[in-house]
Design a protein around this motif. Structure first.
Motif, short mmCIF file in Angstrom:
data_model
loop_
_atom_site.label_atom_id
_atom_site.label_comp_id
_atom_site.label_asym_id
_atom_site.label_seq_id
_atom_site.Cartn_x
_atom_site.Cartn_y
_atom_site.Cartn_z
N VAL A 139 2.98 0.30 -14.40
CA VAL A 139 2.72 -0.05 -13.17
C VAL A 139 1.48 0.32 -12.88
O VAL A 139 1.08 1.71 -12.91
CB VAL A 139 3.63 0.56 -12.01
N PRO A 140 0.50 -0.37 -12.44
CA PRO A 140 -0.89 -0.15 -12.05
C PRO A 140 -0.80 1.17 -11.05
O PRO A 140 -0.01 1.39 -10.02
CB PRO A 140 -1.51 -1.23 -11.45
N MET A 141 -1.82 2.25 -11.46
CA MET A 141 -1.83 3.21 -10.57
C MET A 141 -1.98 3.04 -9.11
O MET A 141 -1.36 3.84 -8.27
CB MET A 141 -3.24 4.17 -11.02
N VAL A 142 -2.57 2.06 -8.94
CA VAL A 142 -3.06 1.76 -7.37
C VAL A 142 -1.71 1.08 -6.69
O VAL A 142 -1.77 1.52 -5.31
CB VAL A 142 -3.91 0.56 -7.24
N PHE A 143 -0.71 0.94 -7.24
CA PHE A 143 0.56 0.70 -6.62
C PHE A 143 1.56 1.70 -6.38
O PHE A 143 2.61 1.50 -5.84
CB PHE A 143 1.54 -0.70 -7.34
N LYS A 144 1.31 2.74 -7.13
CA LYS A 144 2.32 3.80 -7.32
C LYS A 144 2.12 4.84 -5.87
O LYS A 144 1.12 5.15 -5.59
CB LYS A 144 2.10 4.84 -8.44
N PRO A 145 3.16 5.09 -5.17
CA PRO A 145 3.18 5.82 -4.08
C PRO A 145 2.76 7.40 -4.23
O PRO A 145 2.30 7.78 -3.34
CB PRO A 145 4.61 5.50 -3.37
N ASP A 146 3.00 7.51 -5.53
CA ASP A 146 2.87 8.85 -5.70
C ASP A 146 1.37 9.34 -6.12
O ASP A 146 1.21 10.34 -6.56
CB ASP A 146 3.69 9.64 -6.74
N PHE A 199 7.37 0.95 1.90
CA PHE A 199 8.17 -0.25 2.51
C PHE A 199 9.45 0.08 2.03
O PHE A 199 10.02 -0.06 0.97
CB PHE A 199 7.46 -1.48 1.70
N ARG A 200 10.44 0.02 2.83
CA ARG A 200 11.76 0.35 2.66
C ARG A 200 12.70 -0.61 3.74
O ARG A 200 12.08 -0.96 4.95
CB ARG A 200 12.37 1.47 3.18
#
Length: 203
Positions: A139-146, A199-200
């Motif tokens: 998963v691209p780094m930019v999309f990871k919440p952490d 987003f939940r």
């Protein structure tokens, strides 16, 4: 825009591309591909959006030489010295700051509006890393919440640069201040784990 500035950005992003290959069991060719994609990917997308032909690294192949030399040097060093994971994040933060401002500056040179310049600056900063991570099947780094304030930091720095250009055109330190905004936000977010709300959906 000084040529050395873009070369420095290319070199830093190439280093982050090599460090991203850690644990991927790639040979030298695979590592170089990751490094080149990381270092020229965002700028290529920017130039295509701006209608610049040929794109920057085709017009000046010395960018490829810079990326290759930086990647080879990092490849050799990494074989004899264990690179901590944080080294990738720090190198990536510098690449993000450098290429975001390069992207904003070039977009303004081509008479883009402030909004488009900001968007293309963010694309220039994050797209190379996104392509790198896709090639790594992650998963691209930019999309990871952490990952903490990645594109957000790039956006903030791009906005600062555009505002300084528009309202203080005689000021000569806009580039450095804008890069510092990106770096400080990104590194501070890594240290204190700042991030945007996830987003939940209520179950």
């Amino acid at each position: 825009m000084s040529p050395w500035f873009e070369h420095f950005a290319v070199a830093v992003c190439a280093i982050s591309g090599v460090l991203a290959a850690t644990g991927q069991r790639l040979d030298l060719f695979g590592v170089l591909v990751l490094a080149l994609v990381t270092s020229v990917g965002g700028g290529t997308i920017r130039d295509l959006c701006l209608g610049v032909r040929p794109v920057f690294w085709v017009q000046d192949p010395s960018h490829i030489v810079t990326a290759t030399l930086a990647a080879l040097g990092t490849f050799v060093v990494a074989r004899y010295w264990k690179m901590p994971h944080k080294a990738l994040l720090i190198a990536d933060a510098f690449g993000l700051a450098l290429f975001t401002i390069v992207g904003v500056e070039k977009s303004l040179v081509y008479q883009s509006s402030g909004l488009i310049a900001i968007m293309l600056g963010v694309v220039t900063g994050v797209a190379g890393g996104m392509l790198r991570d896709v090639l790594r099947r992650e998963v691209p780094m930019v999309f990871k919440p952490d990952i903490y304030f990645y594109a957000t930091a790039a956006f903030a720095g791009a906005v600062v640069y555009v505002l300084l250009v528009r309202f203080a055109p005689a000021f000569t330190g806009g580039r450095e201040i804008s890069m510092a905004v990106i770096l400080v936000l990104r590194l501070a977010a890594m240290g204190w784990k700042w991030r945007l709300p996830e987003f939940r959906v209520r179950g």
